[in-house]
Design a protein around this motif. Structure first.
Motif, PDB file in Angstrom:
ATOM      1  N   MET A 259       0.134  13.554   5.095  1.00 34.65           N
ATOM      2  CA  MET A 259       0.930  12.380   5.483  1.00 34.65           C
ATOM      3  C   MET A 259       0.578  11.191   4.596  1.00 34.65           C
ATOM      4  N   ALA A 260       1.597  10.443   4.208  1.00 30.84           N
ATOM      5  CA  ALA A 260       1.384   9.304   3.304  1.00 30.84           C
ATOM      6  C   ALA A 260       0.499   8.249   3.964  1.00 30.84           C
ATOM      7  N   GLU A 261      -0.262   7.563   3.137  1.00 28.09           N
ATOM      8  CA  GLU A 261      -1.085   6.441   3.614  1.00 28.09           C
ATOM      9  C   GLU A 261      -0.179   5.329   4.149  1.00 28.09           C
ATOM     10  N   PRO A 262      -0.660   4.572   5.137  1.00 26.02           N
ATOM     11  CA  PRO A 262       0.152   3.439   5.584  1.00 26.02           C
ATOM     12  C   PRO A 262       0.276   2.384   4.474  1.00 26.02           C
ATOM     13  N   ILE A 263       1.362   1.674   4.516  1.00 27.67           N
ATOM     14  CA  ILE A 263       1.559   0.497   3.662  1.00 27.67           C
ATOM     15  C   ILE A 263       0.666  -0.612   4.199  1.00 27.67           C
ATOM     16  N   LEU A 264      -0.015  -1.336   3.316  1.00 26.97           N
ATOM     17  CA  LEU A 264      -0.847  -2.459   3.754  1.00 26.97           C
ATOM     18  C   LEU A 264      -0.074  -3.761   3.607  1.00 26.97           C
ATOM     19  N   PHE A 265      -0.111  -4.560   4.634  1.00 24.58           N
ATOM     20  CA  PHE A 265       0.611  -5.843   4.629  1.00 24.58           C
ATOM     21  C   PHE A 265      -0.394  -6.950   4.937  1.00 24.58           C
ATOM     22  N   TYR A 266      -0.888  -7.603   3.873  1.00 24.45           N
ATOM     23  CA  TYR A 266      -1.792  -8.746   4.033  1.00 24.45           C
ATOM     24  C   TYR A 266      -0.952  -9.999   4.167  1.00 24.45           C
ATOM     25  N   PHE A 267      -1.307 -10.838   5.107  1.00 27.13           N
ATOM     26  CA  PHE A 267      -0.537 -12.062   5.301  1.00 27.13           C
ATOM     27  C   PHE A 267      -1.392 -13.149   5.917  1.00 27.13           C
ATOM     28  N   ASP A 268      -0.870 -14.370   5.860  1.00 29.93           N
ATOM     29  CA  ASP A 268      -1.460 -15.491   6.590  1.00 29.93           C
ATOM     30  C   ASP A 268      -0.351 -16.040   7.470  1.00 29.93           C
ATOM     31  N   PHE A 269      -0.683 -16.366   8.721  1.00 25.71           N
ATOM     32  CA  PHE A 269       0.349 -16.826   9.653  1.00 25.71           C
ATOM     33  C   PHE A 269       0.998 -18.150   9.239  1.00 25.71           C
ATOM     34  N   THR A 270       0.406 -18.891   8.324  1.00 28.06           N
ATOM     35  CA  THR A 270       1.012 -20.161   7.904  1.00 28.06           C
ATOM     36  C   THR A 270       1.801 -20.019   6.598  1.00 28.06           C
ATOM     37  N   SER A 271       1.932 -18.810   6.101  1.00 25.36           N
ATOM     38  CA  SER A 271       2.642 -18.569   4.835  1.00 25.36           C
ATOM     39  C   SER A 271       4.115 -18.234   5.085  1.00 25.36           C
ATOM     40  N   PRO A 272       5.031 -19.096   4.624  1.00 23.89           N
ATOM     41  CA  PRO A 272       6.457 -18.879   4.894  1.00 23.89           C
ATOM     42  C   PRO A 272       6.965 -17.551   4.334  1.00 23.89           C
ATOM     43  N   TYR A 273       6.531 -17.198   3.131  1.00 29.27           N
ATOM     44  CA  TYR A 273       7.008 -15.936   2.558  1.00 29.27           C
ATOM     45  C   TYR A 273       6.411 -14.738   3.313  1.00 29.27           C
ATOM     46  N   SER A 274       5.221 -14.926   3.899  1.00 29.82           N
ATOM     47  CA  SER A 274       4.674 -13.866   4.756  1.00 29.82           C
ATOM     48  C   SER A 274       5.554 -13.674   5.987  1.00 29.82           C
ATOM     49  N   TYR A 275       5.973 -14.795   6.565  1.00 30.46           N
ATOM     50  CA  TYR A 275       6.880 -14.722   7.731  1.00 30.46           C
ATOM     51  C   TYR A 275       8.151 -13.951   7.368  1.00 30.46           C
ATOM     52  N   LEU A 276       8.742 -14.302   6.224  1.00 30.87           N
ATOM     53  CA  LEU A 276       9.971 -13.606   5.820  1.00 30.87           C
ATOM     54  C   LEU A 276       9.717 -12.106   5.669  1.00 30.87           C
ATOM     55  N   ALA A 277       8.623 -11.752   5.020  1.00 29.12           N
ATOM     56  CA  ALA A 277       8.307 -10.326   4.847  1.00 29.12           C
ATOM     57  C   ALA A 277       8.063  -9.661   6.199  1.00 29.12           C
ATOM     58  N   SER A 278       7.435 -10.393   7.113  1.00 27.38           N
ATOM     59  CA  SER A 278       7.102  -9.813   8.427  1.00 27.38           C
ATOM     60  C   SER A 278       8.359  -9.411   9.202  1.00 27.38           C
ATOM     61  N   GLU A 279       9.464 -10.081   8.902  1.00 28.13           N
ATOM     62  CA  GLU A 279      10.714  -9.781   9.610  1.00 28.13           C
ATOM     63  C   GLU A 279      11.434  -8.570   9.015  1.00 28.13           C
ATOM     64  N   ARG A 280      10.940  -8.054   7.890  1.00 27.30           N
ATOM     65  CA  ARG A 280      11.659  -6.965   7.206  1.00 27.30           C
ATOM     66  C   ARG A 280      10.808  -5.723   6.938  1.00 27.30           C
ATOM     67  N   ILE A 281       9.479  -5.888   6.854  1.00 24.94           N
ATOM     68  CA  ILE A 281       8.659  -4.812   6.293  1.00 24.94           C
ATOM     69  C   ILE A 281       8.625  -3.552   7.171  1.00 24.94           C
ATOM     70  N   ASP A 282       8.581  -3.716   8.491  1.00 23.33           N
ATOM     71  CA  ASP A 282       8.490  -2.516   9.338  1.00 23.33           C
ATOM     72  C   ASP A 282       9.762  -1.678   9.271  1.00 23.33           C
ATOM     73  N   ALA A 283      10.912  -2.349   9.313  1.00 22.68           N
ATOM     74  CA  ALA A 283      12.178  -1.603   9.267  1.00 22.68           C
ATOM     75  C   ALA A 283      12.331  -0.907   7.916  1.00 22.68           C
ATOM     76  N   LEU A 284      11.910  -1.596   6.861  1.00 16.54           N
ATOM     77  CA  LEU A 284      11.974  -1.002   5.516  1.00 16.54           C
ATOM     78  C   LEU A 284      11.093   0.245   5.436  1.00 16.54           C
ATOM     79  N   ALA A 285       9.855   0.111   5.877  1.00 19.33           N
ATOM     80  CA  ALA A 285       8.927   1.249   5.839  1.00 19.33           C
ATOM     81  C   ALA A 285       9.464   2.403   6.689  1.00 19.33           C
ATOM     82  N   ASP A 286       9.994   2.050   7.846  1.00 20.76           N
ATOM     83  CA  ASP A 286      10.483   3.050   8.782  1.00 20.76           C
ATOM     84  C   ASP A 286      11.594   3.916   8.180  1.00 20.76           C
ATOM     85  N   ARG A 287      12.436   3.306   7.352  1.00 22.78           N
ATOM     86  CA  ARG A 287      13.524   4.065   6.700  1.00 22.78           C
ATOM     87  C   ARG A 287      12.974   5.190   5.831  1.00 22.78           C
ATOM     88  N   PHE A 288      11.718   5.038   5.399  1.00 23.37           N
ATOM     89  CA  PHE A 288      11.115   6.069   4.561  1.00 23.37           C
ATOM     90  C   PHE A 288       9.999   6.804   5.294  1.00 23.37           C
TER      91      PHE A 288
END
Lengths: 200, 200
Positions: free
Chosen positions: A1-30
């Motif tokens: 089984m493939a390794e999990p994708i790592l998602f490093y973020f900071d809660f005050t980072s706007p681009y982290s917030y944007l990624a947080s709204e998309r990354i799980d659905a993207l990973a899930d498709r694969f």
């Protein structure tokens, strides 16, 4: 089984917030899972002797514009926080404590914190607000309040931030797919291609 | 008629090269023209007290990887230059002189310079190489050699760089569509949406 994708973020980072709204659905498709790892960007910048984009000479005005425009581009609700950036020690510690109890609760909490800060004007630096948000998604507030000041949790957050620095993280979001690092929410299309093709 | 899109770039900027391979075709799909404006990023960084991404602590290795990956992602030929970054005073002056003679010749020359540096291993800091590339695309080498040392052309490049700073440019590529600034080749999808919708 493939390794999990790592998602490093900071809660005050706007681009982290944007990624947080998309990354799980993207990973899930694969058929891939994502490990979420909050870190303290302030600690990373201090260790590297750098500063956030928004604090670099001449970049503040553009950055603020690009945060909001990038949110609109991705269709993610976004209201510029009145205080920015803020300390995220409290929500990051809470995240790791909750993760030790129930990883899906921790995930719901992370979304709640991001949305509270970037869409609902809440002060996520405030431990009382963090507790309120955690309780809202199903946490035991009393246990969490104790957990957040547990030395083991404080150490965990420090260790995660140190490990991130060691792995070359210098900004957020920082997403690692099969050892390939991607910096920024604007790399989501490249991540998608990487997952589709197994690397390009 | 709509204002032309402004495309500020430096010939030694990899992301500028990537944008240069896409911006005209993108604009053309929406019936828009693009004004190409080489500037000296070194002058901009000096004025702002900043440094290039690649020279920021911890970022060199990632940047080099991302340049090549972003080129593959966009399908643009890319061979990492042995010397990077280099002075682009010579090609930028040549560009403005050629532009005064024939703007389509200047555009062909700009493509030739970018490709020579980022795909063919040529040293574009060398005035002799710059002349050779210009002659290849149809320039009068003797006239251009004289033109490149014309004080008016030196002043023009300085003035364009100063004007860019005044307009808020802090990196390259910097693309302005109807007063909306976009920084980075990774903003091409946002530019496309902007042109499609008239702003979002």
């Amino acid at each position: 089984m493939a390794e999990p994708i790592l998602f490093y973020f900071d809660f005050t980072s706007p681009y982290s917030y944007l990624a947080s709204e998309r990354i799980d659905a993207l990973a899930d498709r694969f058929g891939r899972k994502v490990q979420w790892r909050p870190v303290l960007l302030g600690g990373i910048f201090k260790a590297l002797g750098t500063v956030s984009l928004v604090k670099q000479s001449g970049q503040a005005e553009y950055s603020v514009r690009d945060f909001a425009r990038s949110a609109r581009f991705l269709g993610v609700p976004y209201v510029p926080p009145a205080n920015f950036p803020v300390s995220t020690v409290a929500p990051a510690r809470a995240y790791y404590w909750l993760h030790g109890q129930d990883c899906s609760l921790a995930r719901r909490f992370a979304h709640e914190v991001f949305r509270a800060y970037f869409a609902a004007g809440r002060d996520i630096a405030d431990a009382a607000v963090v507790l309120e948000l955690a309780i809202k998604v199903g946490a035991d507030g009393t246990a969490l309040a104790a957990g957040m000041s547990d030395p083991a949790i404080k150490d965990r957050l420090r260790a995660e931030t140190d490990a991130a620095i060691e792995q070359g993280v210098f900004g957020a979001p920082w997403i690692v797919v099969d050892n390939e690092p991607f910096w920024g929410a604007d790399r989501l299309p490249q991540i998608e291609r990487w997952l589709e093709t197994g690397g390009f």
